[in-house]
Write a protein that holds these residues in place. Structure first.
Motif, PDB file in Angstrom:
ATOM      1  N   VAL A 126      43.678 146.901 -25.021  1.00  0.00           N
ATOM      2  CA  VAL A 126      42.950 147.031 -23.763  1.00  0.00           C
ATOM      3  C   VAL A 126      43.003 145.656 -23.111  1.00  0.00           C
ATOM      4  N   VAL A 127      43.174 145.593 -21.795  1.00  0.00           N
ATOM      5  CA  VAL A 127      43.077 144.303 -21.104  1.00  0.00           C
ATOM      6  C   VAL A 127      42.087 144.433 -19.950  1.00  0.00           C
ATOM      7  N   THR A 128      41.396 143.342 -19.672  1.00  0.00           N
ATOM      8  CA  THR A 128      40.444 143.340 -18.560  1.00  0.00           C
ATOM      9  C   THR A 128      40.126 141.905 -18.147  1.00  0.00           C
ATOM     10  N   GLY A 129      39.804 141.741 -16.899  1.00  0.00           N
ATOM     11  CA  GLY A 129      39.386 140.433 -16.415  1.00  0.00           C
ATOM     12  C   GLY A 129      37.890 140.227 -16.598  1.00  0.00           C
ATOM     13  N   ASN A 130      37.194 141.282 -17.000  1.00  0.00           N
ATOM     14  CA  ASN A 130      35.738 141.261 -17.101  1.00  0.00           C
ATOM     15  C   ASN A 130      35.313 140.935 -18.535  1.00  0.00           C
TER      16      ASN A 130
END
Ligand SMILES: *Cc1c(COP(=O)(O)O)cnc(C)c1O
Length: 365
Positions: free
Chosen positions: A201-205
């Motif tokens: 999973v990738v996220t900026g948050n």
């Protein structure tokens, strides 16, 4: 008879065998098999892949299907919620929605690009809608500007299923960085593939990232600090070590795929078939090279008899599969998806595919 399979993972392994073997042996030697806590191989890959995409957080997990489920859970999506998904994808996309207790709301696909038809999203939004999940199908980014606009207007999350699109770009931005959270699969045949199951999973948050990390490892960040019930969905050391080796070659391999697609496109100029389309502002990474033709089944049969491996991605639109019978959809609800699934044919596509082979396949078609 000459035989060409739809994918050939061994050709790639032969080229990087030494590096791969060393990477695997290094894990065998240091014993860091499980991706919990401070596994150096997992950390290295997570940082490397986050850097590659240009995003703050990457959380390794067991496979791309788990990645979607973990992302949806982290967003707080569950029973009584609806998630918008495209009518053509691998079942993981809608399955993950069902597995968190929410309802997938299917939208027909664009007839030229096969990704979600953004013009048909708004009419399906209800007070229960929580997120739009796009799929960058075959390696082509979905029409994100429109998706972002709709998501803003109705305050919806955007989830990107990037399982087929490692390195693809939309208006010079890598997919996976365009929404709230995104998921990747590293199934062996994907553009970036492990030698077993793996995903992330990738996220900026940062808050979402921490929640994902907890969900994927029994609710803990530190051993025995279980703040919630999670599950076991970790990226293991051997797969992470393999992925770090392969990540270095991803752009080169994607460029080969693009070159092969161009080659096919020019050799298959024929009124009776449609080659893949790509908007000028998108970078398609051709996880799958799919053509459309009227007499698909006959051509597929004939190619098979000539030793050419092909496939159909996918033979049935998701909403017409058995698990979704309860919604009583018909093919008329998804005219584009229905037509596409009856005409689409995936040809051999992998970075090591030779020019002679492409010419041969095209001549047979
Ligand atoms: C491959 C794929 C997945 C699932 O990945 P796994 O690692 O096999 O669980 C999800 N979505 C799409 C679109 C895929 O192609």
């Amino acid at each position: 008879m000459k035989k060409i399979s739809i994918v050939d993972l061994h050709e790639q392994y032969k080229k990087i065998k030494k590096e791969i073997d060393n990477a695997i042996f290094s894990v065998l030697e240091d014993g860091s098999f499980i991706g919990s806590g401070n596994n150096q191989h997992v950390k290295k890959f997570e940082e490397g892949f986050a850097n590659y995409l240009g995003i703050k957080n990457c959380i390794g997990c067991a496979n791309g299907t788990d990645a979607i489920e973990i992302a949806l859970k982290a967003l707080g999506i569950g029973p009584n919620d609806e998630v918008i998904v495209p009518a053509i994808s691998w079942i993981s996309t809608s399955e993950a929605v069902g597995n968190v207790g929410a309802t997938p709301i299917f939208i027909d696909v664009d007839k030229d690009y096969y990704t979600i038809d953004v013009a048909k999203i708004e009419e399906k939004i209800t007070p229960k809608t929580k997120a739009i999940m796009v799929v960058h199908l075959y390696g082509l980014p979905a029409e994100m500007d429109s998706v972002i606009k709709i998501a803003k207007k109705y305050k919806l999350f955007i989830v990107e299923d990037c399982a087929q699109a490692h390195g693809a770009e939309y208006k010079n931005k890598k997919v996976g960085t365009l929404g709230d959270i995104a998921t990747f699969s590293f199934f062996p045949s994907k553009n970036l593939g492990a030698y077993g199951d793996a995903g992330c999973v990738v996220t900026g948050n940062d808050i979402l990232a921490e929640t994902c990390r907890r969900i994927a490892n029994h609710g803990q960040l530190k051993k025995n600090e279980h703040l919630m019930e999670g599950r076991n969905s970790r990226l293991d050391g051997i797969q992470a070590a393999v992925l770090s080796v392969k990540l270095k070659y991803l752009d080169e391999w994607n460029n080969s795929r693009i070159k092969i697609a161009k080659e096919y496109n020019s050799l298959l100029k024929n009124k009776k078939l449609i080659t893949p389309k790509c908007p000028s502002y998108s970078k398609h990474v051709y996880h799958i090279y799919a053509i459309q033709l009227e007499n698909r089944d006959a051509v597929q049969n004939q190619l098979s008899k000539s030793g050419i491996g092909t496939s159909v991605h996918y033979p049935t639109p998701l909403p017409l599969l058995k698990p979704y019978e309860k919604y009583k959809y018909t093919k008329n609800d998804f005219p584009n998806a229905y037509e596409v699934t009856n005409k689409i044919l995936s040809l051999p596509m992998y970075p090591e595919l030779k020019k002679d082979d492409i010419t041969y396949i095209a001549s047979l078609i």
